[in-house]
Motif scaffolding. Sequence first.
Motif, PDB file in Angstrom:
ATOM      1  N   ASP A 284       0.827  -1.219   0.000  1.00  0.00           N
ATOM      2  CA  ASP A 284       0.000   0.000   0.000  1.00  0.00           C
ATOM      3  C   ASP A 284       0.859   1.265   0.000  1.00  0.00           C
ATOM      4  O   ASP A 284       0.569   2.225  -0.702  1.00  0.00           O
ATOM      5  N   ARG A 285       1.919   1.258   0.814  1.00  0.00           N
ATOM      6  CA  ARG A 285       2.808   2.417   0.891  1.00  0.00           C
ATOM      7  C   ARG A 285       3.464   2.656  -0.470  1.00  0.00           C
ATOM      8  O   ARG A 285       3.517   3.778  -0.952  1.00  0.00           O
ATOM      9  N   GLY A 286       3.949   1.587  -1.097  1.00  0.00           N
ATOM     10  CA  GLY A 286       4.588   1.715  -2.406  1.00  0.00           C
ATOM     11  C   GLY A 286       3.647   2.263  -3.459  1.00  0.00           C
ATOM     12  O   GLY A 286       4.028   3.120  -4.265  1.00  0.00           O
ATOM     13  N   VAL A 287       2.411   1.798  -3.450  1.00  0.00           N
ATOM     14  CA  VAL A 287       1.411   2.297  -4.404  1.00  0.00           C
ATOM     15  C   VAL A 287       1.160   3.785  -4.170  1.00  0.00           C
ATOM     16  O   VAL A 287       1.106   4.579  -5.117  1.00  0.00           O
ATOM     17  N   ALA A 288       1.040   4.180  -2.915  1.00  0.00           N
ATOM     18  CA  ALA A 288       0.774   5.585  -2.597  1.00  0.00           C
ATOM     19  C   ALA A 288       1.937   6.483  -3.025  1.00  0.00           C
ATOM     20  O   ALA A 288       1.721   7.556  -3.602  1.00  0.00           O
ATOM     21  N   VAL A 289       3.159   6.060  -2.755  1.00  0.00           N
ATOM     22  CA  VAL A 289       4.331   6.842  -3.158  1.00  0.00           C
ATOM     23  C   VAL A 289       4.360   6.970  -4.682  1.00  0.00           C
ATOM     24  O   VAL A 289       4.576   8.063  -5.221  1.00  0.00           O
ATOM     25  N   ASP A 290       4.132   5.870  -5.374  1.00  0.00           N
ATOM     26  CA  ASP A 290       4.137   5.875  -6.833  1.00  0.00           C
ATOM     27  C   ASP A 290       3.061   6.806  -7.388  1.00  0.00           C
ATOM     28  O   ASP A 290       3.318   7.577  -8.320  1.00  0.00           O
ATOM     29  N   GLN A 291       1.870   6.771  -6.815  1.00  0.00           N
ATOM     30  CA  GLN A 291       0.783   7.639  -7.292  1.00  0.00           C
ATOM     31  C   GLN A 291       1.124   9.113  -7.081  1.00  0.00           C
ATOM     32  O   GLN A 291       0.908   9.937  -7.975  1.00  0.00           O
ATOM     33  N   LEU A 292       1.653   9.445  -5.912  1.00  0.00           N
ATOM     34  CA  LEU A 292       2.007  10.834  -5.634  1.00  0.00           C
ATOM     35  C   LEU A 292       3.112  11.318  -6.577  1.00  0.00           C
ATOM     36  O   LEU A 292       3.009  12.406  -7.165  1.00  0.00           O
TER      37      LEU A 292
ATOM     38  N   ILE B 108       5.160  14.344 -11.359  1.00  0.00           N
ATOM     39  CA  ILE B 108       5.850  14.390 -12.656  1.00  0.00           C
ATOM     40  C   ILE B 108       4.900  14.849 -13.753  1.00  0.00           C
ATOM     41  O   ILE B 108       5.276  15.632 -14.629  1.00  0.00           O
ATOM     42  N   ALA B 109       3.657  14.386 -13.689  1.00  0.00           N
ATOM     43  CA  ALA B 109       2.664  14.767 -14.700  1.00  0.00           C
ATOM     44  C   ALA B 109       2.139  16.185 -14.503  1.00  0.00           C
ATOM     45  O   ALA B 109       1.457  16.728 -15.376  1.00  0.00           O
ATOM     46  N   GLY B 110       2.438  16.793 -13.365  1.00  0.00           N
ATOM     47  CA  GLY B 110       1.956  18.145 -13.081  1.00  0.00           C
ATOM     48  C   GLY B 110       0.489  18.201 -12.723  1.00  0.00           C
ATOM     49  O   GLY B 110      -0.168  19.223 -12.920  1.00  0.00           O
ATOM     50  N   THR B 111      -0.035  17.114 -12.173  1.00  0.00           N
ATOM     51  CA  THR B 111      -1.471  17.056 -11.867  1.00  0.00           C
ATOM     52  C   THR B 111      -1.760  17.064 -10.372  1.00  0.00           C
ATOM     53  O   THR B 111      -2.884  16.772  -9.974  1.00  0.00           O
ATOM     54  N   ILE B 112      -0.780  17.416  -9.551  1.00  0.00           N
ATOM     55  CA  ILE B 112      -1.015  17.429  -8.113  1.00  0.00           C
ATOM     56  C   ILE B 112      -0.702  18.831  -7.570  1.00  0.00           C
ATOM     57  O   ILE B 112       0.367  19.379  -7.824  1.00  0.00           O
ATOM     58  N   ASP B 113      -1.694  19.405  -6.899  1.00  0.00           N
ATOM     59  CA  ASP B 113      -1.506  20.703  -6.253  1.00  0.00           C
ATOM     60  C   ASP B 113      -1.434  20.550  -4.740  1.00  0.00           C
ATOM     61  O   ASP B 113      -0.745  21.303  -4.064  1.00  0.00           O
ATOM     62  N   VAL B 114      -2.209  19.606  -4.248  1.00  0.00           N
ATOM     63  CA  VAL B 114      -2.225  19.323  -2.810  1.00  0.00           C
ATOM     64  C   VAL B 114      -2.213  17.812  -2.628  1.00  0.00           C
ATOM     65  O   VAL B 114      -2.643  17.060  -3.505  1.00  0.00           O
ATOM     66  N   ILE B 115      -1.718  17.388  -1.491  1.00  0.00           N
ATOM     67  CA  ILE B 115      -1.729  15.960  -1.167  1.00  0.00           C
ATOM     68  C   ILE B 115      -3.185  15.564  -0.891  1.00  0.00           C
ATOM     69  O   ILE B 115      -3.868  16.213  -0.103  1.00  0.00           O
ATOM     70  N   PRO B 116      -3.656  14.514  -1.545  1.00  0.00           N
ATOM     71  CA  PRO B 116      -5.046  14.089  -1.330  1.00  0.00           C
ATOM     72  C   PRO B 116      -5.313  13.734   0.141  1.00  0.00           C
ATOM     73  O   PRO B 116      -4.469  13.141   0.810  1.00  0.00           O
ATOM     74  N   ARG B 117      -6.470  14.120   0.602  1.00  0.00           N
ATOM     75  CA  ARG B 117      -6.890  13.792   1.965  1.00  0.00           C
ATOM     76  C   ARG B 117      -6.870  12.275   2.149  1.00  0.00           C
ATOM     77  O   ARG B 117      -7.255  11.538   1.263  1.00  0.00           O
ATOM     78  N   GLY B 118      -6.407  11.847   3.303  1.00  0.00           N
ATOM     79  CA  GLY B 118      -6.380  10.428   3.617  1.00  0.00           C
ATOM     80  C   GLY B 118      -5.116   9.711   3.160  1.00  0.00           C
ATOM     81  O   GLY B 118      -4.984   8.509   3.366  1.00  0.00           O
ATOM     82  N   THR B 119      -4.181  10.452   2.518  1.00  0.00           N
ATOM     83  CA  THR B 119      -2.933   9.825   2.091  1.00  0.00           C
ATOM     84  C   THR B 119      -2.099   9.463   3.314  1.00  0.00           C
ATOM     85  O   THR B 119      -1.993  10.248   4.260  1.00  0.00           O
ATOM     86  N   ARG B 120      -1.517   8.314   3.307  1.00  0.00           N
ATOM     87  CA  ARG B 120      -0.699   7.836   4.432  1.00  0.00           C
ATOM     88  C   ARG B 120       0.471   8.776   4.697  1.00  0.00           C
ATOM     89  O   ARG B 120       1.121   9.228   3.753  1.00  0.00           O
ATOM     90  N   GLN B 121       0.747   9.004   5.966  1.00  0.00           N
ATOM     91  CA  GLN B 121       1.828   9.911   6.352  1.00  0.00           C
ATOM     92  C   GLN B 121       3.196   9.397   5.894  1.00  0.00           C
ATOM     93  O   GLN B 121       4.023  10.166   5.413  1.00  0.00           O
ATOM     94  N   ASP B 122       3.439   8.092   6.018  1.00  0.00           N
ATOM     95  CA  ASP B 122       4.745   7.571   5.599  1.00  0.00           C
ATOM     96  C   ASP B 122       4.947   7.718   4.097  1.00  0.00           C
ATOM     97  O   ASP B 122       6.057   7.992   3.632  1.00  0.00           O
ATOM     98  N   ALA B 123       3.882   7.596   3.318  1.00  0.00           N
ATOM     99  CA  ALA B 123       3.976   7.786   1.866  1.00  0.00           C
ATOM    100  C   ALA B 123       4.229   9.260   1.540  1.00  0.00           C
ATOM    101  O   ALA B 123       5.010   9.569   0.633  1.00  0.00           O
ATOM    102  N   ILE B 124       3.599  10.154   2.290  1.00  0.00           N
ATOM    103  CA  ILE B 124       3.819  11.589   2.086  1.00  0.00           C
ATOM    104  C   ILE B 124       5.280  11.932   2.354  1.00  0.00           C
ATOM    105  O   ILE B 124       5.922  12.653   1.584  1.00  0.00           O
ATOM    106  N   GLU B 125       5.824  11.406   3.438  1.00  0.00           N
ATOM    107  CA  GLU B 125       7.223  11.678   3.785  1.00  0.00           C
ATOM    108  C   GLU B 125       8.174  11.153   2.712  1.00  0.00           C
ATOM    109  O   GLU B 125       9.117  11.849   2.315  1.00  0.00           O
TER     110      GLU B 125
END
Length: 175
Positions: free
Chosen positions: A24-32, A37-54
């Motif tokens: 799950d952590r790997g999937v979240a890191v990859d998605q973020l 890279i695609a330029g489609t993220i302005d904010v971290i989505p609500r509910g994203t795991r803290q370890d993946a955010i870090e």
Amino acid sequence: IRTMWPFKPDFSKALPSVLENARDRGVAVDQLFSAYIAGTIDVIPRGTRQDAIELFFKLKDWWDGRHKEARAQVLLADNDVAGTCDLVADDWIYDVKSTYDIEPMYQIQLGAYAALHHATFQRPAKGIGIIHVTKRYPVPKLIRIDLMEAVQNWSILREAYFMSHRLVNKIRRRA
């Protein structure tokens, strides 16, 4: 690759919950990172795991300024095989791994991507590497892979795979 690779990772000592957590952590890191890279993220989505955010911010900070042009989740294919690589940047192919250990078969995966990059874009990759991002490293580690050796190893595995299928089909047709 997994079907032909004779050495299976030994996760027998790990609890299923630990393995699922790592996946799950790997999937979240990859998605973020892909969204970044695609330029489609302005904010971290609500509910994203803290370890993946870090791990994402560690990866993002390390990555910024390294390449002029990058694309995430790039489909590469020839007439028989297709795969989606994590990142192509200035004709370098990268696979992002947030696993604890780097498995030897990852080099073959990158060799496959390099061969498929050539088939897709009609030009060779300039290089291949694994970007290893984990909590235990202060910054991601770039593991450069020998391009020619990886492509040769991929070619051997690919030919063995298709040869075994040809033989099985030949025997089945005779039966």
